[in-house]
Design a protein around this motif. Structure first.
Motif, PDB file in Angstrom:
ATOM      1  N   GLY A   1     -43.249   4.406 -18.535  1.00  0.00           N
ATOM      2  CA  GLY A   1     -41.920   4.698 -18.002  1.00  0.00           C
ATOM      3  C   GLY A   1     -40.841   3.739 -18.459  1.00  0.00           C
ATOM      4  O   GLY A   1     -39.727   3.793 -17.952  1.00  0.00           O
ATOM      5  N   TRP A   2     -41.140   2.854 -19.405  1.00  0.00           N
ATOM      6  CA  TRP A   2     -40.114   1.944 -19.927  1.00  0.00           C
ATOM      7  C   TRP A   2     -39.688   2.458 -21.290  1.00  0.00           C
ATOM      8  O   TRP A   2     -40.513   2.623 -22.187  1.00  0.00           O
ATOM      9  CB  TRP A   2     -40.669   0.514 -20.044  1.00  0.00           C
ATOM     10  N   ILE A   3     -38.407   2.701 -21.416  1.00  0.00           N
ATOM     11  CA  ILE A   3     -37.904   3.367 -22.617  1.00  0.00           C
ATOM     12  C   ILE A   3     -36.884   2.489 -23.317  1.00  0.00           C
ATOM     13  O   ILE A   3     -36.094   1.811 -22.652  1.00  0.00           O
ATOM     14  CB  ILE A   3     -37.240   4.710 -22.210  1.00  0.00           C
ATOM     15  N   ARG A   4     -36.921   2.520 -24.659  1.00  0.00           N
ATOM     16  CA  ARG A   4     -35.894   1.822 -25.423  1.00  0.00           C
ATOM     17  C   ARG A   4     -34.672   2.741 -25.502  1.00  0.00           C
ATOM     18  O   ARG A   4     -34.773   3.840 -26.044  1.00  0.00           O
ATOM     19  CB  ARG A   4     -36.406   1.567 -26.842  1.00  0.00           C
ATOM     20  N   PRO A   5     -33.565   2.340 -24.928  1.00  0.00           N
ATOM     21  CA  PRO A   5     -32.421   3.268 -24.898  1.00  0.00           C
ATOM     22  C   PRO A   5     -31.771   3.405 -26.260  1.00  0.00           C
ATOM     23  O   PRO A   5     -31.849   2.504 -27.095  1.00  0.00           O
ATOM     24  CB  PRO A   5     -31.459   2.592 -23.925  1.00  0.00           C
ATOM     25  N   THR A   6     -31.156   4.544 -26.463  1.00  0.00           N
ATOM     26  CA  THR A   6     -30.355   4.708 -27.666  1.00  0.00           C
ATOM     27  C   THR A   6     -28.912   4.861 -27.181  1.00  0.00           C
ATOM     28  O   THR A   6     -28.624   5.751 -26.390  1.00  0.00           O
ATOM     29  CB  THR A   6     -30.775   5.969 -28.447  1.00  0.00           C
ATOM     30  N   GLY A   7     -28.073   3.968 -27.620  1.00  0.00           N
ATOM     31  CA  GLY A   7     -26.666   4.053 -27.223  1.00  0.00           C
ATOM     32  C   GLY A   7     -26.419   3.467 -25.850  1.00  0.00           C
ATOM     33  O   GLY A   7     -27.310   2.910 -25.212  1.00  0.00           O
ATOM     34  N   ARG A   8     -25.199   3.626 -25.428  1.00  0.00           N
ATOM     35  CA  ARG A   8     -24.739   3.020 -24.184  1.00  0.00           C
ATOM     36  C   ARG A   8     -25.179   3.851 -22.972  1.00  0.00           C
ATOM     37  O   ARG A   8     -25.165   5.075 -23.035  1.00  0.00           O
ATOM     38  CB  ARG A   8     -23.212   2.973 -24.243  1.00  0.00           C
ATOM     39  N   GLN A   9     -25.557   3.173 -21.900  1.00  0.00           N
ATOM     40  CA  GLN A   9     -26.045   3.884 -20.713  1.00  0.00           C
ATOM     41  C   GLN A   9     -24.933   4.063 -19.686  1.00  0.00           C
ATOM     42  O   GLN A   9     -24.136   3.168 -19.466  1.00  0.00           O
ATOM     43  CB  GLN A   9     -27.189   3.099 -20.062  1.00  0.00           C
ATOM     44  N   LEU A  10     -24.935   5.230 -19.051  1.00  0.00           N
ATOM     45  CA  LEU A  10     -23.988   5.475 -17.954  1.00  0.00           C
ATOM     46  C   LEU A  10     -24.751   5.383 -16.650  1.00  0.00           C
ATOM     47  O   LEU A  10     -25.883   5.846 -16.564  1.00  0.00           O
ATOM     48  CB  LEU A  10     -23.363   6.868 -18.084  1.00  0.00           C
ATOM     49  N   LEU A  11     -24.126   4.778 -15.660  1.00  0.00           N
ATOM     50  CA  LEU A  11     -24.802   4.569 -14.382  1.00  0.00           C
ATOM     51  C   LEU A  11     -24.101   5.418 -13.327  1.00  0.00           C
ATOM     52  O   LEU A  11     -22.986   5.116 -12.924  1.00  0.00           O
ATOM     53  CB  LEU A  11     -24.711   3.080 -14.031  1.00  0.00           C
ATOM     54  N   GLY A  12     -24.776   6.463 -12.877  1.00  0.00           N
ATOM     55  CA  GLY A  12     -24.174   7.359 -11.886  1.00  0.00           C
ATOM     56  C   GLY A  12     -24.323   6.809 -10.474  1.00  0.00           C
ATOM     57  O   GLY A  12     -25.130   5.909 -10.227  1.00  0.00           O
ATOM     58  N   GLU A  13     -23.554   7.352  -9.548  1.00  0.00           N
ATOM     59  CA  GLU A  13     -23.654   6.982  -8.126  1.00  0.00           C
ATOM     60  C   GLU A  13     -25.062   7.313  -7.632  1.00  0.00           C
ATOM     61  O   GLU A  13     -25.573   8.402  -7.897  1.00  0.00           O
ATOM     62  CB  GLU A  13     -22.599   7.800  -7.351  1.00  0.00           C
ATOM     63  N   GLY A  14     -25.695   6.374  -6.941  1.00  0.00           N
ATOM     64  CA  GLY A  14     -27.039   6.617  -6.400  1.00  0.00           C
ATOM     65  C   GLY A  14     -28.148   6.375  -7.406  1.00  0.00           C
ATOM     66  O   GLY A  14     -29.322   6.502  -7.097  1.00  0.00           O
ATOM     67  N   GLU A  15     -27.748   6.036  -8.659  1.00  0.00           N
ATOM     68  CA  GLU A  15     -28.746   5.791  -9.695  1.00  0.00           C
ATOM     69  C   GLU A  15     -29.041   4.291  -9.787  1.00  0.00           C
ATOM     70  O   GLU A  15     -28.129   3.482  -9.556  1.00  0.00           O
ATOM     71  CB  GLU A  15     -28.129   6.211 -11.033  1.00  0.00           C
ATOM     72  N   VAL A  16     -30.269   3.938 -10.117  1.00  0.00           N
ATOM     73  CA  VAL A  16     -30.591   2.526 -10.338  1.00  0.00           C
ATOM     74  C   VAL A  16     -31.235   2.394 -11.717  1.00  0.00           C
ATOM     75  O   VAL A  16     -32.119   3.182 -12.066  1.00  0.00           O
ATOM     76  CB  VAL A  16     -31.570   1.984  -9.273  1.00  0.00           C
ATOM     77  N   HIS A  17     -30.761   1.451 -12.479  1.00  0.00           N
ATOM     78  CA  HIS A  17     -31.377   1.164 -13.773  1.00  0.00           C
ATOM     79  C   HIS A  17     -32.078  -0.195 -13.693  1.00  0.00           C
ATOM     80  O   HIS A  17     -31.499  -1.157 -13.185  1.00  0.00           O
ATOM     81  CB  HIS A  17     -30.322   1.106 -14.880  1.00  0.00           C
ATOM     82  N   VAL A  18     -33.302  -0.231 -14.177  1.00  0.00           N
ATOM     83  CA  VAL A  18     -34.031  -1.503 -14.236  1.00  0.00           C
ATOM     84  C   VAL A  18     -34.291  -1.823 -15.701  1.00  0.00           C
ATOM     85  O   VAL A  18     -34.796  -0.971 -16.446  1.00  0.00           O
ATOM     86  CB  VAL A  18     -35.379  -1.427 -13.475  1.00  0.00           C
ATOM     87  N   TRP A  19     -33.913  -3.034 -16.090  1.00  0.00           N
ATOM     88  CA  TRP A  19     -34.094  -3.473 -17.478  1.00  0.00           C
ATOM     89  C   TRP A  19     -35.210  -4.509 -17.530  1.00  0.00           C
ATOM     90  O   TRP A  19     -35.230  -5.434 -16.724  1.00  0.00           O
ATOM     91  CB  TRP A  19     -32.798  -4.098 -18.011  1.00  0.00           C
ATOM     92  N   ARG A  20     -36.083  -4.341 -18.510  1.00  0.00           N
ATOM     93  CA  ARG A  20     -37.181  -5.296 -18.705  1.00  0.00           C
ATOM     94  C   ARG A  20     -36.826  -6.173 -19.909  1.00  0.00           C
ATOM     95  O   ARG A  20     -36.511  -5.654 -20.985  1.00  0.00           O
ATOM     96  CB  ARG A  20     -38.478  -4.532 -18.975  1.00  0.00           C
TER      97      ARG A  20
END
Ligand SMILES: CC(C)(COP(=O)(O)OP(=O)(O)OC[C@H]1O[C@@H](n2cnc3c(N)ncnc32)[C@H](O)[C@@H]1OP(=O)(O)O)[C@@H](O)C(=O)NCCC(=O)NCCS
Length: 265
Positions: free
Chosen positions: A17-36
């Motif tokens: 479940g850990w993904i290398r993102p491509t491009g810039r991430q958008l963070l929506g209301e109620g969303e949580v992003h965890v970075w390793r």
């Protein structure tokens, strides 16, 4: 008994479940992003990352007695700045970080800047950064120490039920489940900004393997308990982690942090 707690073992690969993102991430209301974040970087990279720290952060880095701790602090703090920079559009070194009464860092809100919450944790060579919009978050990470006298610490900070959950397991699993419960408890205190000063012994979490992790008891500042959602993370083999979100976590994304090519050593 603690199958669910134990089942969180496993490598933090893209498949976990850990993904290398491509491009810039958008963070929506109620969303949580965890970075390793991998904290052990090459010396030239660390030198560049040091340039992203504020004066007070550099002073703090200078207080570490061991170079490895200083370097890991530098890497995680600079990654935190870069991650926050991605979401806010503010230059990493200009992110206005301030500290709450118990030391929890936060972004000083400027007019026009939507409230953003974050929290960070590190253990051994790994770091986690959780970011959310509009919801307080706490994250904790622990490297499982196999030969570790967990009983003494649990006796002081864990409830009778939590201790019983661990001691009912085969000896080979006990340190692992101790760490899983520890991260749940500490992430709760970190979400509320209390830190360890909030009292780990005042936090009790569910240990029933059939149940989702949840908070059963907490300091008064954290009531009502139902507003905190606990999510066990799988940060990597030999690590335990927990994310705590105030309010429902509608969506969680887990990203692997990579340095911009100009910084990668
Ligand atoms: C922060 C604390 C929770 C650290 O726990 P830890 O397991 O050693 O370390 P972690 O890696 O999980 O977390 C550290 C990060 O949590 C964050 N943090 C600091 N204080 C925090 C708080 N009160 N609440 C939530 N997060 C906090 C910071 O980002 C910190 O990163 P940094 O050390 O690079 O600045 C703990 O040391 C603590 O409560 N410190 C506060 C100081 C304190 O207790 N003072 C006593 C009198 S108030």
């Amino acid at each position: 008994m603690a199958e669910r707690i134990l089942s969180a073992k496993g490598p933090a690969t893209e498949s976990a479940g850990w993904i290398r993102p491509t491009g810039r991430q958008l963070l929506g209301e109620g969303e949580v992003h965890v970075w390793r974040v991998s904290l052990d970087q090459a010396a030239p990279t660390i030198r560049q990352l040091y340039g992203l720290l504020s004066e007070d952060e550099r002073a703090r880095a200078g207080e570490y007695a061991f170079a490895r701790d200083r370097e890991r602090f530098t890497v995680l703090r600079s990654a935190l700045r870069m991650i926050l920079g991605e979401y806010t559009g503010i230059k990493s070194r200009d992110i206005p970080l301030r500290y709450g009464q118990k030391g929890k860092p936060f972004i000083w809100r400027r007019k026009g800047l939507a409230p953003m919450h974050f929290n960070a944790s590190h253990s051994a060579g790994l770091g986690l950064v959780a970011v959310a919009r509009g919801h307080r978050v706490g994250v904790d990470l622990e490297a499982v120490r196999a030969s570790f006298e967990w009983m003494t610490i649990a006796g002081r900070f864990f409830s009778a039920r939590e201790c019983e959950c661990i001691s009912s397991l085969p000896a080979s699993d006990q340190a692992d489940v101790f760490s899983a419960l520890w991260t749940r408890k500490e992430a709760c205190l970190k979400a509320a900004g209390l830190g360890l000063a909030g009292g780990l012994e005042q936090v009790e979490v569910a240990t029933d393997p059939q149940e989702s992790p949840k908070l059963l008891r907490a300091p008064i500042e954290m009531l009502p308990l139902s507003r905190w959602e606990l999510i066990d993370l799988e940060p990597g083999e030999g690590f335990r982690g927990c994310l705590v979100v105030e309010g429902p976590c509608l969506e969680r994304k887990q990203w692997i942090w990579s340095y911009p090519p100009s910084l990668a050593g």
